[in-house]
Structure formats: C-alpha cells, structure tokens
Design a protein around this motif. Structure first.
Motif, PDB file in Angstrom:
ATOM      1  N   SER A 290      -5.721  -0.077  10.489  1.00  0.00           N
ATOM      2  CA  SER A 290      -6.399  -1.059  11.338  1.00  0.00           C
ATOM      3  C   SER A 290      -6.684  -2.316  10.533  1.00  0.00           C
ATOM      4  O   SER A 290      -7.721  -2.941  10.681  1.00  0.00           O
ATOM      5  CB  SER A 290      -7.710  -0.471  11.878  1.00  0.00           C
ATOM      6  OG  SER A 290      -8.556  -0.079  10.805  1.00  0.00           O
ATOM      7  N   LEU A 291      -5.766  -2.665   9.636  1.00  0.00           N
ATOM      8  CA  LEU A 291      -5.959  -3.812   8.762  1.00  0.00           C
ATOM      9  C   LEU A 291      -5.578  -5.101   9.475  1.00  0.00           C
ATOM     10  O   LEU A 291      -4.762  -5.094  10.400  1.00  0.00           O
ATOM     11  CB  LEU A 291      -5.099  -3.652   7.503  1.00  0.00           C
ATOM     12  CG  LEU A 291      -5.433  -2.436   6.638  1.00  0.00           C
ATOM     13  CD1 LEU A 291      -4.387  -2.267   5.553  1.00  0.00           C
ATOM     14  CD2 LEU A 291      -6.815  -2.587   6.022  1.00  0.00           C
ATOM     15  N   PRO A 292      -6.162  -6.226   9.051  1.00  0.00           N
ATOM     16  CA  PRO A 292      -5.797  -7.509   9.658  1.00  0.00           C
ATOM     17  C   PRO A 292      -4.318  -7.804   9.451  1.00  0.00           C
ATOM     18  O   PRO A 292      -3.731  -7.425   8.438  1.00  0.00           O
ATOM     19  CB  PRO A 292      -6.672  -8.514   8.899  1.00  0.00           C
ATOM     20  CG  PRO A 292      -7.765  -7.709   8.285  1.00  0.00           C
ATOM     21  CD  PRO A 292      -7.191  -6.359   8.022  1.00  0.00           C
ATOM     22  N   ARG A 293      -3.720  -8.482  10.394  1.00  0.00           N
ATOM     23  CA  ARG A 293      -2.313  -8.841  10.291  1.00  0.00           C
ATOM     24  C   ARG A 293      -2.110  -9.751   9.077  1.00  0.00           C
ATOM     25  O   ARG A 293      -2.854 -10.700   8.867  1.00  0.00           O
ATOM     26  CB  ARG A 293      -1.865  -9.565  11.564  1.00  0.00           C
ATOM     27  CG  ARG A 293      -0.383  -9.934  11.565  1.00  0.00           C
ATOM     28  CD  ARG A 293       0.001 -10.583  12.886  1.00  0.00           C
ATOM     29  NE  ARG A 293       1.396 -10.967  12.903  1.00  0.00           N
ATOM     30  CZ  ARG A 293       2.394 -10.153  13.193  1.00  0.00           C
ATOM     31  NH1 ARG A 293       2.133  -8.898  13.503  1.00  0.00           N
ATOM     32  NH2 ARG A 293       3.642 -10.578  13.197  1.00  0.00           N
ATOM     33  N   GLY A 294      -1.097  -9.441   8.274  1.00  0.00           N
ATOM     34  CA  GLY A 294      -0.826 -10.258   7.096  1.00  0.00           C
ATOM     35  C   GLY A 294      -1.750  -9.975   5.935  1.00  0.00           C
ATOM     36  O   GLY A 294      -1.938 -10.830   5.071  1.00  0.00           O
ATOM     37  N   SER A 295      -2.328  -8.775   5.889  1.00  0.00           N
ATOM     38  CA  SER A 295      -3.256  -8.422   4.813  1.00  0.00           C
ATOM     39  C   SER A 295      -2.538  -7.554   3.786  1.00  0.00           C
ATOM     40  O   SER A 295      -2.125  -6.432   4.085  1.00  0.00           O
ATOM     41  CB  SER A 295      -4.461  -7.665   5.387  1.00  0.00           C
ATOM     42  OG  SER A 295      -5.267  -7.136   4.354  1.00  0.00           O
ATOM     43  N   GLY A 296      -2.380  -8.063   2.550  1.00  0.00           N
ATOM     44  CA  GLY A 296      -1.742  -7.309   1.481  1.00  0.00           C
ATOM     45  C   GLY A 296      -2.765  -6.615   0.602  1.00  0.00           C
ATOM     46  O   GLY A 296      -3.888  -7.098   0.431  1.00  0.00           O
ATOM     47  N   PHE A 297      -2.375  -5.475   0.011  1.00  0.00           N
ATOM     48  CA  PHE A 297      -3.369  -4.689  -0.728  1.00  0.00           C
ATOM     49  C   PHE A 297      -3.824  -5.371  -2.014  1.00  0.00           C
ATOM     50  O   PHE A 297      -4.961  -5.183  -2.453  1.00  0.00           O
ATOM     51  CB  PHE A 297      -2.863  -3.269  -0.993  1.00  0.00           C
ATOM     52  CG  PHE A 297      -1.840  -3.124  -2.083  1.00  0.00           C
ATOM     53  CD1 PHE A 297      -2.223  -3.028  -3.413  1.00  0.00           C
ATOM     54  CD2 PHE A 297      -0.490  -3.043  -1.782  1.00  0.00           C
ATOM     55  CE1 PHE A 297      -1.285  -2.867  -4.419  1.00  0.00           C
ATOM     56  CE2 PHE A 297       0.453  -2.877  -2.784  1.00  0.00           C
ATOM     57  CZ  PHE A 297       0.059  -2.795  -4.102  1.00  0.00           C
ATOM     58  N   LEU A 298      -2.984  -6.203  -2.638  1.00  0.00           N
ATOM     59  CA  LEU A 298      -3.438  -6.911  -3.833  1.00  0.00           C
ATOM     60  C   LEU A 298      -4.417  -8.026  -3.477  1.00  0.00           C
ATOM     61  O   LEU A 298      -5.321  -8.339  -4.253  1.00  0.00           O
ATOM     62  CB  LEU A 298      -2.245  -7.476  -4.606  1.00  0.00           C
ATOM     63  CG  LEU A 298      -1.414  -6.472  -5.400  1.00  0.00           C
ATOM     64  CD1 LEU A 298      -0.321  -7.186  -6.189  1.00  0.00           C
ATOM     65  CD2 LEU A 298      -2.288  -5.652  -6.347  1.00  0.00           C
ATOM     66  N   ASN A 299      -4.245  -8.622  -2.304  1.00  0.00           N
ATOM     67  CA  ASN A 299      -5.208  -9.621  -1.853  1.00  0.00           C
ATOM     68  C   ASN A 299      -6.563  -8.969  -1.602  1.00  0.00           C
ATOM     69  O   ASN A 299      -7.609  -9.506  -1.995  1.00  0.00           O
ATOM     70  CB  ASN A 299      -4.701 -10.307  -0.579  1.00  0.00           C
ATOM     71  CG  ASN A 299      -5.515 -11.533  -0.209  1.00  0.00           C
ATOM     72  OD1 ASN A 299      -6.660 -11.432   0.227  1.00  0.00           O
ATOM     73  ND2 ASN A 299      -4.925 -12.703  -0.374  1.00  0.00           N
TER      74      ASN A 299
ATOM     75  N   MET B 249     -12.957  -7.688  -6.077  1.00  0.00           N
ATOM     76  CA  MET B 249     -13.376  -8.016  -7.439  1.00  0.00           C
ATOM     77  C   MET B 249     -14.272  -9.247  -7.487  1.00  0.00           C
ATOM     78  O   MET B 249     -14.841  -9.562  -8.538  1.00  0.00           O
ATOM     79  CB  MET B 249     -12.150  -8.241  -8.320  1.00  0.00           C
ATOM     80  CG  MET B 249     -11.315  -6.993  -8.543  1.00  0.00           C
ATOM     81  SD  MET B 249      -9.744  -7.348  -9.384  1.00  0.00           S
ATOM     82  CE  MET B 249     -10.329  -8.005 -10.952  1.00  0.00           C
ATOM     83  N   GLY B 250     -14.378  -9.940  -6.369  1.00  0.00           N
ATOM     84  CA  GLY B 250     -15.241 -11.113  -6.319  1.00  0.00           C
ATOM     85  C   GLY B 250     -14.782 -12.204  -7.270  1.00  0.00           C
ATOM     86  O   GLY B 250     -13.595 -12.488  -7.402  1.00  0.00           O
ATOM     87  N   GLY B 251     -15.730 -12.786  -7.986  1.00  0.00           N
ATOM     88  CA  GLY B 251     -15.427 -13.896  -8.884  1.00  0.00           C
ATOM     89  C   GLY B 251     -14.641 -13.510 -10.122  1.00  0.00           C
ATOM     90  O   GLY B 251     -14.187 -14.384 -10.864  1.00  0.00           O
TER      91      GLY B 251
END
Length: 253
Positions: free
Chosen positions: A19-28, A34-36
């Motif tokens: 149910s991930l957003p369209r165009g969502s990659g796992f490295l992104n 990881m935040g900042g």
C-alpha cells in the motif's frame, strides 16, 4: 521489468500487495527514516525508481568526461531564474554536485596521465613484460572507474548511493567460464573491489548490495545464449559482512 520495479519499490510477496505511495522507492524511504543524517544520491542519467519518493534526491551520471553542461554565465542565469522559488536549493545543489563530479574527473584524468608518464619512463624497453604481468590487473576503464569515482564522492559527501550496470541480456553467445557473461561478471567484481579499495577505512561501515530480477534459463537457446528465466541471486559485500557463503533456499517455481 515489472518485477524489477517491485524490487526497487520494496514491495513484499508478489509485488502487488503493498500500500505504498506510487513512485516510492525503498532507498528513498530509508533516507527519509534517517532524517538529517541521510545524504542520498543516484549515479544515473535519470532518477531511478528505487530513489523516487517524497525526499528530493540528486542524480548525476559518472559516464563520459564529467564536464559541466553549463558555463559560468549560464549557471548564473539559471540560478537567477529560480531564485526565491522552491527549486532554488535544488538547483544550487545540482550545480554543486556536477561541479564536484567534473573536478573529480579532471583530477583522475591528470592522475592517470601522470601514472602513464611515470610508467613510460620507468618501463622503457619492457612493455611486453609489463603487459604480460598486468593481464589480470584492475583496469581504470569501464565500470571500475565509475565505481572508484562513486566511492570518492560517497566517502566525502554521500552515504546512500545507487548505480546501474547494464548488458546482462545474453540471448546470443553467452559463453561459459570464458566469454560474454564471464567478462560481465569480471567487470562487476572488479568494480566492487575498486569501490572497496577507493572508499578506504569507510568500507568497514559500508554495505554493497547488487540486486536484479534478471534470471536466465538453464537450457541454452539456439543462438548459444540463454533466455529470460525465473529466479536470481543477490550479492552482499561490505566490511562487516560475513561473506563466503550462500544464504537462503531455492524456491520451487
């Protein structure tokens, strides 16, 4: 290539149940978590699926000469066009990254020229012997050169990176222990080894994963190659990876 998209998206199971957003990659998504502390980059012509998502990720190709696409006047004009907009920081980051890559490429070119000059002076009259001894030495060309440049940038600036390596569609003249596929695997292995050497002590805290859904058939086809098949393997390497073994079981298909 739907399966590859599912892998890069990080979808579980058959790749259709997420149910991930369209165009969502796992490295992104990893970078977001990881935040900042995250500093992601894609070393590709375009932004790959695995780096797509809510977080803006720069991309730059390491192929070719590494020359900047704009001169100083054009860079200033473009920066002025986007000044005060939401793209201002992205434009500045993009110019900075491309300038860094160009400077790195120039430094590597000068280093290689100096090495060739030194070798020419010290090995005069012994070229045949040198070439025979270097048949299995790491090459400074192709993927290894790109991997070394990538390591230099990640050592100094980034901590999440992606690069793609093509040429694996071996329908014709695949070869065995020698030949097209063996050369591709050799090239990939030398690139990873060059990356590990270039990144230095940071290798202790680095993990490299080579992934693909590009399985092949066991049976040879009529053109001495193999066609698309089920199954594949992932390579995992790194300073803290306990390697030298195969993990997991083959799943019947």
């Amino acid at each position: 290539f739907e399966t590859q998209d599912g892998i890069e998206a990080g979808l579980a199971g058959d790749g259709h149940g997420g149910s991930l957003p369209r165009g969502s990659g796992f490295l992104n998504r990893l970078a977001q978590s990881m935040g900042g502390q995250a500093a992601p980059v894609a070393f590709t012509d375009g932004l790959p699926m695995v780096m797509s998502g809510a977080l803006s990720v720069p991309n730059v190709s390491l192929k070719g000469t590494g020359r900047t696409p704009f001169d100083a006047r054009q860079t200033q004009m473009l920066a002025q066009m986007y000044k005060g907009t939401r793209f201002e920081s992205l434009i500045a980051e993009g110019f900075e990254l491309r300038q860094t890559v160009a400077e790195q490429a120039e430094a590597m070119r000068k280093h290689e020229a100096a090495m060739r000059s030194a070798e020419g002076e010290s090995m005069s009259g012994r070229m045949e012997e040198m070439q025979a001894a270097n048949r299995r030495a790491l090459s400074a060309r192709g993927f290894e050169q790109e991997a070394r440049r990538m390591a230099g940038l990640m050592r100094d600036k980034f901590n999440i990176g992606f690069i793609d390596v093509g040429g694996w569609d071996t329908h014709v003249n695949q070869g065995g222990a020698q030949g097209q596929l063996a050369n591709l695997l050799d090239n990939l292995g030398r690139g990873i080894a060059g990356f590990a050497e270039e990144i230095g002590p940071t290798w202790r805290n680095t993990t490299v994963v080579a992934i693909s859904e590009f399985g092949r058939t066991f049976r040879e086809n009529g053109t001495r190659g193999t066609d698309h098949g089920h199954g594949t393997v992932y390579w995992v390497a790194g300073g803290n990876v306990r390697g030298g073994r195969i993990v997991g079981e083959q799943v019947a298909v």
